[in-house]
Design an enzyme around this catalytic site. Structure first.
Site, PDB file in Angstrom:
ATOM      1  CG  ASN A   1      -0.402  -0.157   2.520  1.00  0.00           C
ATOM      2  OD1 ASN A   1       0.617  -0.801   2.685  1.00  0.00           O
ATOM      3  ND2 ASN A   1      -1.028   0.436   3.518  1.00  0.00           N
ATOM      4  CB  ILE A   2       1.716   3.636  -2.304  1.00  0.00           C
ATOM      5  CG1 ILE A   2       2.607   2.428  -2.643  1.00  0.00           C
ATOM      6  CG2 ILE A   2       2.501   4.945  -2.435  1.00  0.00           C
ATOM      7  CD1 ILE A   2       2.987   2.309  -4.109  1.00  0.00           C
ATOM      8  CD  GLU A   3      -1.495   4.831   4.534  1.00  0.00           C
ATOM      9  OE1 GLU A   3      -0.990   5.687   5.287  1.00  0.00           O
ATOM     10  OE2 GLU A   3      -2.208   3.900   4.943  1.00  0.00           O
TER      11      GLU A   3
ATOM     12  CB  CYS B   1      -5.198  -1.379  -1.669  1.00  0.00           C
ATOM     13  SG  CYS B   1      -6.541  -0.571  -0.825  1.00  0.00           S
TER      14      CYS B   1
ATOM     15  CD  GLU C   1      -5.363  -5.929  -1.141  1.00  0.00           C
ATOM     16  OE1 GLU C   1      -4.757  -4.837  -1.035  1.00  0.00           O
ATOM     17  OE2 GLU C   1      -6.194  -6.322  -0.308  1.00  0.00           O
TER      18      GLU C   1
ATOM     19  CB  CYS D   1     -10.696  -2.443   0.253  1.00  0.00           C
ATOM     20  SG  CYS D   1     -10.187  -1.789  -1.356  1.00  0.00           S
TER      21      CYS D   1
ATOM     22  CB  CYS E   1      -8.522  -4.539  -3.757  1.00  0.00           C
ATOM     23  SG  CYS E   1      -7.414  -3.134  -3.483  1.00  0.00           S
TER      24      CYS E   1
HETATM   25  N1  THU Z   1      -5.244  -1.408   2.533  1.00  0.00           N
HETATM   26  C1  THU Z   1      -4.680  -2.238   1.618  1.00  0.00           C
HETATM   27  O1  THU Z   1      -3.545  -2.036   1.198  1.00  0.00           O
HETATM   28  N2  THU Z   1      -5.407  -3.304   1.208  1.00  0.00           N
HETATM   29  C2  THU Z   1      -6.679  -3.583   1.616  1.00  0.00           C
HETATM   30  O2  THU Z   1      -7.324  -4.447   1.054  1.00  0.00           O
HETATM   31  C3  THU Z   1      -7.245  -2.842   2.733  1.00  0.00           C
HETATM   32  C4  THU Z   1      -6.594  -1.538   3.038  1.00  0.00           C
HETATM   33  C5  THU Z   1      -4.478  -0.273   3.001  1.00  0.00           C
HETATM   34  C6  THU Z   1      -4.990   1.067   2.529  1.00  0.00           C
HETATM   35  C7  THU Z   1      -4.456   1.994   3.591  1.00  0.00           C
HETATM   36  O3  THU Z   1      -3.146   2.383   3.239  1.00  0.00           O
HETATM   37  C8  THU Z   1      -4.380   1.141   4.845  1.00  0.00           C
HETATM   38  O4  THU Z   1      -4.501  -0.210   4.404  1.00  0.00           O
HETATM   39  C9  THU Z   1      -5.466   1.435   5.865  1.00  0.00           C
HETATM   40  O5  THU Z   1      -6.705   1.410   5.299  1.00  0.00           O
END
Ligand code: THU
Length: 135
Positions: free
Chosen positions: A48-50, A59, A61, A93, A96
């Site tokens: 994941n890259i915020e 996310c 995935e 999520c 994804c």
């Molecule tokens: N996140 C994912 O990378 N994959 C998911 O299926 C659920 C959420 C990440 C997004 C965000 O950076 C962090 O988890 C919190 O929501």
């Protein structure tokens, strides 16, 4: 005929877990990794890259799937997702799930792991029933 892949399910989960090390998650502190297996046995990982603008976050995935697609693989055959920070199984999520459907189809096996590497296997159809499909 059942397809045979060189990598085991637990190895794919382990690759997802390792991918989480590269996560950029300063806002949620929740690091996630994903690994996808493609048709010829290749593996693509993602994290994941915020973003300060939260909606721009991607996310793990989707990062992994888009890595595969951008390298020319439009068909994924297995997806693993893991977080070293989650006592529960880490579930994809909704967005994804829809992206996984696009490239993996409803029978795609999805391995959802907890922090210890224990995982539960679902089909994508279980995770996204009655899905919107390509027309
Ligand atoms: N996140 C994912 O990378 N994959 C998911 O299926 C659920 C959420 C990440 C997004 C965000 O950076 C962090 O988890 C919190 O929501």
């Amino acid at each position: 005929m059942q397809e045979e892949h060189l990598i085991s399910d637990s190895e794919l989960v382990e690759m997802a877990m390792q991918a989480a090390e590269n996560a950029y998650a300063p806002y949620s502190d929740f690091k996630v990794g994903a690994a996808v297996l493609v048709e010829d046995g290749g593996i693509y990982v993602g994290c994941n890259i915020e973003n300060a603008s939260f909606g721009a976050t991607v996310c793990a995935e989707r990062t992994a799937i888009f890595n595969a697609v951008s390298d020319g693989y439009k068909r994924i055959v297995k997806l693993a997702v893991a977080s070293p920070l989650s006592r529960n199984y880490t579930m994809p999520c909704g967005i994804c799930r829809q992206v996984a459907l696009e490239f993996g189809g409803k029978d795609l096996p999805v391995l959802c792991a907890d922090m210890s590497g224990l995982y539960k296997e679902y089909t994508l159809e279980q995770l996204l029933p009655e899905a919107f499909m390509k027309f």
